[in-house]
Design a protein around this motif. Structure first.
Motif, PDB file in Angstrom:
ATOM      1  N   PHE A   1       0.827  -1.201   0.000  1.00  0.00           N
ATOM      2  CA  PHE A   1       0.000   0.000   0.000  1.00  0.00           C
ATOM      3  C   PHE A   1       0.869   1.262   0.000  1.00  0.00           C
ATOM      4  CE2 PHE A   1      -3.277  -2.815   2.158  1.00  0.00           C
ATOM      5  CZ  PHE A   1      -4.002  -2.996   0.990  1.00  0.00           C
ATOM      6  N   SER A   2       1.970   1.216   0.743  1.00  0.00           N
ATOM      7  CA  SER A   2       2.871   2.368   0.782  1.00  0.00           C
ATOM      8  C   SER A   2       3.521   2.589  -0.584  1.00  0.00           C
ATOM      9  CB  SER A   2       3.947   2.174   1.857  1.00  0.00           C
ATOM     10  OG  SER A   2       3.366   2.038   3.136  1.00  0.00           O
ATOM     11  N   ALA A   3       3.915   1.503  -1.237  1.00  0.00           N
ATOM     12  CA  ALA A   3       4.531   1.630  -2.556  1.00  0.00           C
ATOM     13  C   ALA A   3       3.538   2.108  -3.595  1.00  0.00           C
ATOM     14  CB  ALA A   3       5.135   0.290  -2.975  1.00  0.00           C
ATOM     15  N   GLN A   4       2.243   1.751  -3.384  1.00  0.00           N
ATOM     16  CA  GLN A   4       1.222   2.186  -4.339  1.00  0.00           C
ATOM     17  C   GLN A   4       1.056   3.707  -4.328  1.00  0.00           C
ATOM     18  OE1 GLN A   4      -2.788   0.942  -3.469  1.00  0.00           O
ATOM     19  NE2 GLN A   4      -3.304   0.774  -5.665  1.00  0.00           N
ATOM     20  N   LYS A   5       1.257   4.328  -3.154  1.00  0.00           N
ATOM     21  CA  LYS A   5       1.068   5.778  -3.044  1.00  0.00           C
ATOM     22  C   LYS A   5       2.129   6.529  -3.832  1.00  0.00           C
ATOM     23  CE  LYS A   5      -1.068   5.391   1.517  1.00  0.00           C
ATOM     24  NZ  LYS A   5      -0.944   5.733   2.977  1.00  0.00           N
ATOM     25  N   ILE A   6       3.331   5.957  -3.962  1.00  0.00           N
ATOM     26  CA  ILE A   6       4.418   6.637  -4.683  1.00  0.00           C
ATOM     27  C   ILE A   6       4.746   5.887  -5.985  1.00  0.00           C
ATOM     28  CG2 ILE A   6       5.405   7.664  -2.617  1.00  0.00           C
ATOM     29  CD1 ILE A   6       7.428   5.395  -2.538  1.00  0.00           C
ATOM     30  N   ARG A   7       3.718   5.213  -6.498  1.00  0.00           N
ATOM     31  CA  ARG A   7       3.916   4.385  -7.694  1.00  0.00           C
ATOM     32  C   ARG A   7       4.391   5.207  -8.880  1.00  0.00           C
ATOM     33  NH1 ARG A   7      -0.849   0.588 -10.389  1.00  0.00           N
ATOM     34  NH2 ARG A   7       0.394  -0.207 -12.137  1.00  0.00           N
ATOM     35  N   ASP A   8       3.854   6.443  -9.017  1.00  0.00           N
ATOM     36  CA  ASP A   8       4.218   7.241 -10.183  1.00  0.00           C
ATOM     37  C   ASP A   8       5.673   7.690 -10.111  1.00  0.00           C
ATOM     38  OD1 ASP A   8       1.690   6.940 -11.105  1.00  0.00           O
ATOM     39  OD2 ASP A   8       0.941   8.799 -10.198  1.00  0.00           O
ATOM     40  N   MET A   9       6.170   7.964  -8.895  1.00  0.00           N
ATOM     41  CA  MET A   9       7.539   8.435  -8.754  1.00  0.00           C
ATOM     42  C   MET A   9       8.537   7.268  -8.711  1.00  0.00           C
ATOM     43  SD  MET A   9       7.117  11.571  -6.044  1.00  0.00           S
ATOM     44  CE  MET A   9       6.371  10.519  -4.820  1.00  0.00           C
ATOM     45  N   GLN A  10       8.154   6.136  -8.094  1.00  0.00           N
ATOM     46  CA  GLN A  10       9.062   4.993  -7.969  1.00  0.00           C
ATOM     47  C   GLN A  10       8.318   3.702  -8.366  1.00  0.00           C
ATOM     48  OE1 GLN A  10      10.865   4.778  -4.092  1.00  0.00           O
ATOM     49  NE2 GLN A  10      11.840   6.797  -4.270  1.00  0.00           N
ATOM     50  N   PRO A  11       8.097   3.505  -9.645  1.00  0.00           N
ATOM     51  CA  PRO A  11       7.373   2.310 -10.101  1.00  0.00           C
ATOM     52  C   PRO A  11       8.120   1.005  -9.783  1.00  0.00           C
ATOM     53  CG  PRO A  11       8.340   3.471 -11.957  1.00  0.00           C
ATOM     54  CD  PRO A  11       8.490   4.376 -10.769  1.00  0.00           C
ATOM     55  N   ALA A  12       9.442   1.094  -9.728  1.00  0.00           N
ATOM     56  CA  ALA A  12      10.198  -0.127  -9.438  1.00  0.00           C
ATOM     57  C   ALA A  12       9.928  -0.618  -8.021  1.00  0.00           C
ATOM     58  CB  ALA A  12      11.692   0.124  -9.631  1.00  0.00           C
ATOM     59  N   LEU A  13       9.691   0.328  -7.090  1.00  0.00           N
ATOM     60  CA  LEU A  13       9.406  -0.066  -5.705  1.00  0.00           C
ATOM     61  C   LEU A  13       8.063  -0.774  -5.625  1.00  0.00           C
ATOM     62  CD1 LEU A  13      10.327   0.035  -2.771  1.00  0.00           C
ATOM     63  CD2 LEU A  13       9.154   2.247  -2.545  1.00  0.00           C
ATOM     64  N   PHE A  14       7.087  -0.273  -6.388  1.00  0.00           N
ATOM     65  CA  PHE A  14       5.770  -0.919  -6.396  1.00  0.00           C
ATOM     66  C   PHE A  14       5.857  -2.322  -6.999  1.00  0.00           C
ATOM     67  CE2 PHE A  14       1.753  -1.795  -8.634  1.00  0.00           C
ATOM     68  CZ  PHE A  14       0.883  -1.801  -7.547  1.00  0.00           C
ATOM     69  N   THR A  15       6.623  -2.455  -8.070  1.00  0.00           N
ATOM     70  CA  THR A  15       6.788  -3.776  -8.704  1.00  0.00           C
ATOM     71  C   THR A  15       7.469  -4.748  -7.751  1.00  0.00           C
ATOM     72  OG1 THR A  15       6.971  -2.710 -10.883  1.00  0.00           O
ATOM     73  CG2 THR A  15       7.767  -4.984 -10.680  1.00  0.00           C
ATOM     74  N   ALA A  16       8.471  -4.277  -7.016  1.00  0.00           N
ATOM     75  CA  ALA A  16       9.163  -5.143  -6.054  1.00  0.00           C
ATOM     76  C   ALA A  16       8.230  -5.593  -4.946  1.00  0.00           C
ATOM     77  CB  ALA A  16      10.372  -4.410  -5.481  1.00  0.00           C
ATOM     78  N   ALA A  17       7.345  -4.700  -4.520  1.00  0.00           N
ATOM     79  CA  ALA A  17       6.390  -5.060  -3.462  1.00  0.00           C
ATOM     80  C   ALA A  17       5.420  -6.135  -3.954  1.00  0.00           C
ATOM     81  CB  ALA A  17       5.637  -3.809  -3.000  1.00  0.00           C
ATOM     82  N   ARG A  18       4.986  -6.035  -5.220  1.00  0.00           N
ATOM     83  CA  ARG A  18       4.114  -7.065  -5.786  1.00  0.00           C
ATOM     84  C   ARG A  18       4.850  -8.413  -5.901  1.00  0.00           C
ATOM     85  NH1 ARG A  18      -0.755  -5.746  -8.699  1.00  0.00           N
ATOM     86  NH2 ARG A  18      -0.475  -7.789  -9.687  1.00  0.00           N
ATOM     87  N   GLU A  19       6.097  -8.356  -6.352  1.00  0.00           N
ATOM     88  CA  GLU A  19       6.866  -9.590  -6.506  1.00  0.00           C
ATOM     89  C   GLU A  19       7.107 -10.264  -5.161  1.00  0.00           C
ATOM     90  OE1 GLU A  19       7.717 -11.192  -9.237  1.00  0.00           O
ATOM     91  OE2 GLU A  19       6.654  -9.668 -10.409  1.00  0.00           O
ATOM     92  N   LYS A  20       7.234  -9.481  -4.109  1.00  0.00           N
ATOM     93  CA  LYS A  20       7.431 -10.067  -2.787  1.00  0.00           C
ATOM     94  C   LYS A  20       6.228 -10.899  -2.385  1.00  0.00           C
ATOM     95  CE  LYS A  20       8.707  -8.848   1.950  1.00  0.00           C
ATOM     96  NZ  LYS A  20       9.056  -7.749   2.889  1.00  0.00           N
ATOM     97  N   LEU A  21       5.040 -10.416  -2.692  1.00  0.00           N
ATOM     98  CA  LEU A  21       3.829 -11.179  -2.389  1.00  0.00           C
ATOM     99  C   LEU A  21       3.723 -12.424  -3.279  1.00  0.00           C
ATOM    100  CD1 LEU A  21       1.186  -8.332  -1.906  1.00  0.00           C
ATOM    101  CD2 LEU A  21       2.240  -9.756  -0.145  1.00  0.00           C
ATOM    102  N   LYS A  22       4.168 -12.270  -4.527  1.00  0.00           N
ATOM    103  CA  LYS A  22       4.094 -13.419  -5.432  1.00  0.00           C
ATOM    104  C   LYS A  22       5.066 -14.515  -5.015  1.00  0.00           C
ATOM    105  CE  LYS A  22       3.455 -12.663  -9.839  1.00  0.00           C
ATOM    106  NZ  LYS A  22       3.572 -12.152 -11.232  1.00  0.00           N
ATOM    107  N   ASN A  23       6.114 -14.149  -4.279  1.00  0.00           N
ATOM    108  CA  ASN A  23       7.025 -15.169  -3.754  1.00  0.00           C
ATOM    109  C   ASN A  23       6.338 -16.067  -2.736  1.00  0.00           C
ATOM    110  OD1 ASN A  23       9.174 -14.333  -5.321  1.00  0.00           O
ATOM    111  ND2 ASN A  23       9.992 -12.952  -3.750  1.00  0.00           N
TER     112      ASN A  23
END
Length: 385
Positions: free
Chosen positions: A120-142
């Motif tokens: 949720f935190s990464a989603q708020k800054i998704r436009d500025m740091q898309p790589a952080l949001f993608t990493a957060a999604r991949e962590k859940l997919k692990n």
């Protein structure tokens, strides 16, 4: 009549038992020295039966016992991909059927709750740091969460506390290794699941029968609990090691199991019908016709003349036993009539008459010593009368 081997050229008494000798019939005296005459009445009393030797295709019928077992390649262990506490169990007992994607259990995982908050935190800054949001999604997919589950979490806008464990395969639960309230760690086994759409038939083959069972041999088998049904399959594997305690090897037959009729641990009875490697027909004789001493194998050949019926011992060389028949390598020709029942009675009559027999191939020469021994015993017995 008591000692047929005693014969003299003039009337008198038997030197063994003292009975009066009776004159021989002309037909009896005309028989060959190696033949034993038998009247039709004597053959009937001795239950002597004959058959004509002929060619046939030697086929071995091998019977085996075995059991139904799961296909080891279709046995799976369902593990958890999360650390946490089991809050709900959807599958509570062994034997339950499960489908791929079905919810097996629900787990509360503090680490997963924290990972969702990071998302949720990464989603708020998704436009500025898309790589952080993608990493957060991949962590859940692990943790084996699907994209649809992650999208559902984002749509809800708040972390989920319970997460389902989904079945990886279709099958039947063979073992349940977790209980409600247990704390489990990532990679810990929860259930043993087996797919019974295909099963193994494991048959025991004795050491002496192994030459008749080959990979690719067709096995016809029946299940005791399914009377009237016959199944067929091919041997796909034979254990290369013999069990030292039972002296058997295991032969595997793989069959499909639509509807789950064949259940593990069911008893099965199988039959293999195998022909000898020889492509031509062989001479076959019934097992009951052969007499053997360990070194020699003999049969009695029937001969019919104007004087009556007689039998003569014939030594033969045997091949393998196939079913109820022996393969004859040499010593008999097709069309020869032999005794197939009552052979021991014929052999006993030949021994009494001093003719060649199974134990005395030389006939009267072998009985001469026995007769002298009997005469000596009679003489010693007379001293005490």
């Amino acid at each position: 009549s008591m000692h047929p081997q005693v014969r003299q050229s003039e009337p008198g008494k038997c030197p063994i038992c003292g009975m009066d000798l009776i004159p021989l019939d002309d037909n009896i005296s005309a028989e060959a020295p190696a033949e034993i005459r038998m009247s039709p009445t004597a053959m009937q009393l001795a239950n002597v039966q004959t058959a004509v030797v002929g060619y046939g295709l030697p086929t071995k019928e091998l019977r085996m016992n075995g059991k139904v077992q799961p296909d080891e390649r279709l046995v799976f262990t369902q593990v958890t991909h999360l650390d946490g506490r089991v809050e709900q169990l959807a599958v509570n007992f062994t034997g339950e059927q499960v489908r791929k994607g079905q919810v097996l259990a629900s787990i509360y995982s503090p680490e997963l709750v924290t990972a969702q908050e990071e998302l949720f935190s990464a989603q708020k800054i998704r436009d500025m740091q898309p790589a952080l949001f993608t990493a957060a999604r991949e962590k859940l997919k692990n943790w084996k969460l699907t994209d649809s589950q992650i999208d559902g979490i984002l749509a809800a806008g708040k972390p989920r506390e319970l997460f389902p464990i989904l079945a990886d395969v279709n099958g039947v639960v063979m073992a349940k290794k977790v209980n409600l309230g247990d704390y489990i760690m990532r990679g810990m086994p929860l259930y043993d699941i087996v797919d019974l759409s295909r099963v193994w038939l494991l048959f025991d083959i004795y050491e002496s029968d192994m030459p008749w069972a080959k990979v690719g041999s067709t096995v016809s088998f029946n299940i005791q609990s399914l009377p009237g049904e016959t199944f067929n399959g091919k041997i796909t594997f034979i254990d290369p090691v013999i069990n030292p305690a039972t002296r058997v090897a295991t032969a595997r037959v793989e069959v499909s199991n639509p509807g789950g009729k064949l259940k593990p641990e069911m008893f099965a009875s199988g039959v293999i019908k195998t022909r000898l490697a020889s492509k031509k027909e062989s001479i076959l004789v019934p097992k009951s016709a052969v007499m053997w001493t360990g070194e020699r194998s003999v049969v009695y050949v029937k001969k019919s003349t104007d004087h009556g019926i007689s039998f003569q011992m014939q030594e033969i060389s045997l091949g393998p036993l196939v079913g109820d028949h022996f393969v004859v390598k040499q010593g008999l020709e097709p069309g020869t009539e032999i005794a197939v029942n009552g052979t021991f009675s014929i052999d006993a009559a030949a021994q009494l008459a001093g003719k060649p027999s199974m134990m005395n191939p030389e006939g009267s020469a072998a009985l001469a010593g026995q007769r002298r021994l009997e005469e000596g015993m009679m003489g010693r017995a007379a001293l005490y009368e």
